[in-house]
Design a protein around this motif. Structure first.
Motif, mmCIF file in Angstrom:
data_model
loop_
_atom_site.group_PDB
_atom_site.id
_atom_site.type_symbol
_atom_site.label_atom_id
_atom_site.label_comp_id
_atom_site.label_asym_id
_atom_site.label_seq_id
_atom_site.Cartn_x
_atom_site.Cartn_y
_atom_site.Cartn_z
ATOM 1 N N ASP A 41 -1.584 -0.658 11.128
ATOM 2 C CA ASP A 41 -0.416 -0.238 10.351
ATOM 3 C C ASP A 41 -0.531 -0.792 8.939
ATOM 4 O O ASP A 41 -0.511 -2.006 8.751
ATOM 5 C CB ASP A 41 0.860 -0.751 11.034
ATOM 6 C CG ASP A 41 2.105 -0.045 10.495
ATOM 7 O OD1 ASP A 41 1.963 0.830 9.619
ATOM 8 O OD2 ASP A 41 3.208 -0.385 10.956
ATOM 9 N N GLU A 42 -0.661 0.085 7.983
ATOM 10 C CA GLU A 42 -0.738 -0.299 6.565
ATOM 11 C C GLU A 42 -1.708 -1.458 6.320
ATOM 12 O O GLU A 42 -1.305 -2.497 5.797
ATOM 13 C CB GLU A 42 0.654 -0.728 6.055
ATOM 14 C CG GLU A 42 1.770 0.207 6.435
ATOM 15 C CD GLU A 42 1.962 1.330 5.432
ATOM 16 O OE1 GLU A 42 1.121 1.454 4.513
ATOM 17 O OE2 GLU A 42 2.925 2.097 5.577
ATOM 18 N N THR A 99 4.801 4.427 11.445
ATOM 19 C CA THR A 99 4.824 3.199 12.251
ATOM 20 C C THR A 99 5.375 3.476 13.640
ATOM 21 O O THR A 99 4.863 2.984 14.652
ATOM 22 C CB THR A 99 5.679 2.124 11.555
ATOM 23 O OG1 THR A 99 5.110 1.841 10.283
ATOM 24 C CG2 THR A 99 5.740 0.852 12.367
HETATM 25 MG MG MG Z 1 5.590 1.828 8.472
#
Ligand code: MG
Ligand code: ATP
Lengths: 424, 239
Positions: free
Chosen positions: B171-172, B50
């Motif tokens: 992100d994810e 991240t």
């Molecule tokens: Mg992360």
């Protein structure tokens, strides 16, 4: 873009409805407080001007130093010359002589012996000259509880409370026992023509109102008076003009080293109302200032409480490509809008309640049992022109200030940090 | 044009203060991303995925080192220039979607275009197009609170894609989704990657994602430990 932001604002009660209500409540309190203090300020000014201080007052120098003792041996003499001079030099004001005195009022029985008696504070004014301005100024007609106004020499009015306590009836003979200006004993018979109630604690306990000519005769004060009061038209105290008149008048007598020479003071010079007015003005200022501070903190806190939500939103907007400056501007814009709406709402509500208090007032007579200053029993608010804008100072000031300060955190944080506050 | 370099980092280091010490979240990362990539940053939790995405997106600044996005050194950009860079070239999606709750699906997707001052007619066309890509034409008027997780992530992707950016940083994207939704989202992304040439960079530790990647960069303790081309990625032919 602006439409988009406005839409968001309106749909989110946490950002629109609640801040507007908080600001509105605060502004309402400010406006109400302001009108209230203004009303009380004016009531007290008017009451003490009418009953005691005038807008300006002339006494002898010696009398002016101990007015509380009503030292009529130090009274002004030659008022038959002085009053016309005042009308000549300052015709826009009304000039009236008065005598203040203390004494006993004695009601005899059939045989002439004392039946009941009580102490009175006397006020002698011009009651009998046709067109006398004093009757209207003191609102005597409105104050009558029983009986009528004096119509001929030898008639007096007393406080209703006093008459009740003594159990005396209208048209009874009353004997005033007092002291003459030269220190002798004064005894004079009067007829009780009526009773009055002013709605002012001190005045309603034991006041005697008589015609000044009668009292000049009774107290051996021909061509004399305790004081000459000057009033502006419409009872509006004009501080600047009062000061001008005082300066002009006092210059004439400045170099006379006679303690019986006259001296003029204004309403503000006299300790009661003058100090009170300064006090009120100072407190209005302090209140508004403290209020801005408190409101700022409250709004700031509500801002911070919804801040976690807000940080996420701000973070997203920044990530999508809005600049920090633009987000900051939008926050200030929001604060302006909610502050404005809240201020308008609060001003309306505040004016509404103030109007009620202006028309009806609050009875505080219970709190004034022992008060010795001239204080009206019913306090009323007054909607002054300031009431329309005074609320905007804290309403807009606090909201905008709060968001100006709290919004700085947008700049001081990494954008990624704004998300993290959301995620945790 | 196939091999245009969009992003380049040089000896990137990120420290976070941790008590009296400094914690090294990224350690000497030098890496480039080209156009049309479909790349995953993988690695255990806390490995810096991240952090790296945020620095590439100029949402965070590195402690040391350089980041160039579309030829611009992000360290030298003002707030405004960085915002402009994101607005034009970068789309973001987030693990927690981060949709604006007071706005409808349509308005959420429209927002990036408002920042670009696009004409209303053109804007509408682009929003509808993006909603069609993600298959949410029928949810235009819904609020985020009325959507499922998969739908929310699709709105998030539509919002990132609506301006047809060169790069999408995700992100994810599948962390909160079930298997079926995850595959659905990934297939949609790879389609956009192939049809529009958009570069996708993911941060993920989801095995389902890995199957779709063209390139896999493995981070451990803030360091790149593997940078691999994925030949014949499985699952890509199944859609
Ligand atoms: Mg992360
Ligand atoms: N603001 C911060 N302050 C201190 N440490 C931080 C901060 N942000 C991240 N870290 C630390 O940096 C490391 C990398 O964090 P990062 O969020 O990049 O990990 P990640 O690889 O995305 O993990 P995950 O898979 O769990 O999302 C973590 O150990 C984290 O604790």
């Amino acid at each position: 873009m602006i439409r988009f932001l406005v839409k968001g604002l309106l749909r989110d009660p946490n950002r629109s409805v609640f801040p507007v209500l908080i600001v509105g409540a605060g502004v309402m309190i400010t406006v109400l407080f302001y009108c209230w203090v203004l009303g009380v300020r004016e009531d007290i000014t008017r009451t003490s001007a009418v009953l005691d201080t005038g807008h300006v007052k002339i006494t002898t120098k010696a009398y002016g130093e101990i007015p509380g003792q009503m030292p009529n041996d130090l009274a002004l003499s030659g008022i038959g010359r002085l009053v016309p001079e005042l009308f000549r030099d300052c015709p826009e004001m009304d000039w009236v002589p008065r005598i203040k005195f203390g004494g006993l009022l004695d009601f005899p029985d059939d045989k002439g012996e004392t039946r009941v008696q009580g102490p009175v504070l006397g006020m002698a004014v011009d009651l009998l000259t046709p067109g006398s301005t004093e009757v209207r100024r003191l609102n005597l007609a409105g104050a009558i509880v029983r009986g009528r106004l004096p119509e001929k020499p030898g008639e007096i009015l007393v406080s209703e409370e006093f008459a009740e306590k003594l159990g005396v009836d209208l048209y009874e003979t009353a004997t005033l026992i007092s002291a003459t200006a030269t220190g002798g004993m004064a005894v004079q018979n009067f007829i009780l023509a009526g009773t009055v109630r002013f709605g002012i604690g001190v005045m309603d306990k034991g006041t005697l109102i008589a015609d000044i000519t009668d009292i000049q005769y009774a107290l051996d004060m021909a061509d004399s008076a305790s004081e000459i009061l000057g009033f502006f038209p419409d009872m509006n105290f004009d501080e600047v003009r009062a000061l001008g008149e005082k300066t002009r008048f006092n210059a004439v007598y400045e170099n006379i080293r006679d303690e019986f020479s006259p001296v003029m003071t204004t309403l503000k010079d006299q300790s009661g109302p003058g100090e009170y007015l300064d006090w009120v003005d100072r407190w209005i200022f302090i209140f508004i200032f403290v209020f801005i501070l408190v409101m700022s903190i409250v709004l700031w806190n509500t801002g911070l409480m919804s801040g976690i939500r807000r940080y996420g939103e701000i973070g997203v907007r920044l990530a999508i490509g809005e600049s920090k400056g633009h987000v900051y501007q939008a926050l200030i814009g929001e604060a302006l809008a909610t502050g404005m709406a809240g201020s308008i709402l609060g001003t309306f509500l505040g004016l509404g309640f103030s109007y009620y208090l202006q028309e009806v007032g609050i009875d505080i007579s219970g709190m004034l049992q022992s008060a010795a200053i001239l204080f009206p029993n019913i306090l009323k608010a007054k909607i002054g022109s300031g009431a329309f804008y005074i609320g905007f100072i804290p309403g807009l000031g606090a909201t905008v200030l709060g968001s100006l300060v709290s919004g700085i955190s947008i700049f001081s944080r990494e954008t990624s940090q704004l998300f993290k506050e959301l995620e945790t | 044009m196939e091999d245009q370099i969009l992003i380049a980092t040089e000896r990137l280091v990120k420290h976070y203060p941790m008590g009296k010490h400094l914690f090294t979240a990224l350690n000497d990362i030098t890496i480039t991303f080209k156009s049309r990539e479909f790349t995953g940053l993988v690695g255990p939790s806390g490995s810096g995925k991240t952090t790296l995405l945020n620095i590439i997106g100029a949402l965070d600044s590195p402690t040391r080192g350089l980041v160039r996005v579309m030829g611009q050194d992000t360290g030298t950009l003002s707030h405004k220039q960085a915002a402009r860079l994101r607005s034009i070239y970068l789309g973001f999606t987030f693990q927690t979607y981060n949709l604006l709750p007071v706005y409808t699906v349509y308005e959420n997707v429209e927002f990036p275009l408002l920042l670009l001052d696009m004409a209303p007619a053109q804007r509408k066309k682009a929003v509808l197009q993006a909603l069609e890509w993600v298959g949410l034409m029928d949810k235009q008027k819904s609020r985020p609170s009325q959507l499922s997780g998969g739908e929310s992530q699709r709105v998030s992707i539509a919002r990132a894609m609506v301006k047809a950016p060169k790069i999408v940083l995700a992100d994810e994207p599948t962390a909160n989704l079930d298997a079926a939704n995850s595959h659905n989202i990934l297939q949609m992304m790879i389609k956009l990657n192939e049809e529009l040439g958009t570069t996708f960079i993911f941060a993920s530790h989801d095995d389902k994602v890995i199957g779709y990647l063209k390139r896999k960069i493995t981070l451990t303790d803030g360091k790149v430990v593997e940078d691999a081309r994925m030949d014949l990625p499985e699952g890509r032919n199944t859609c």
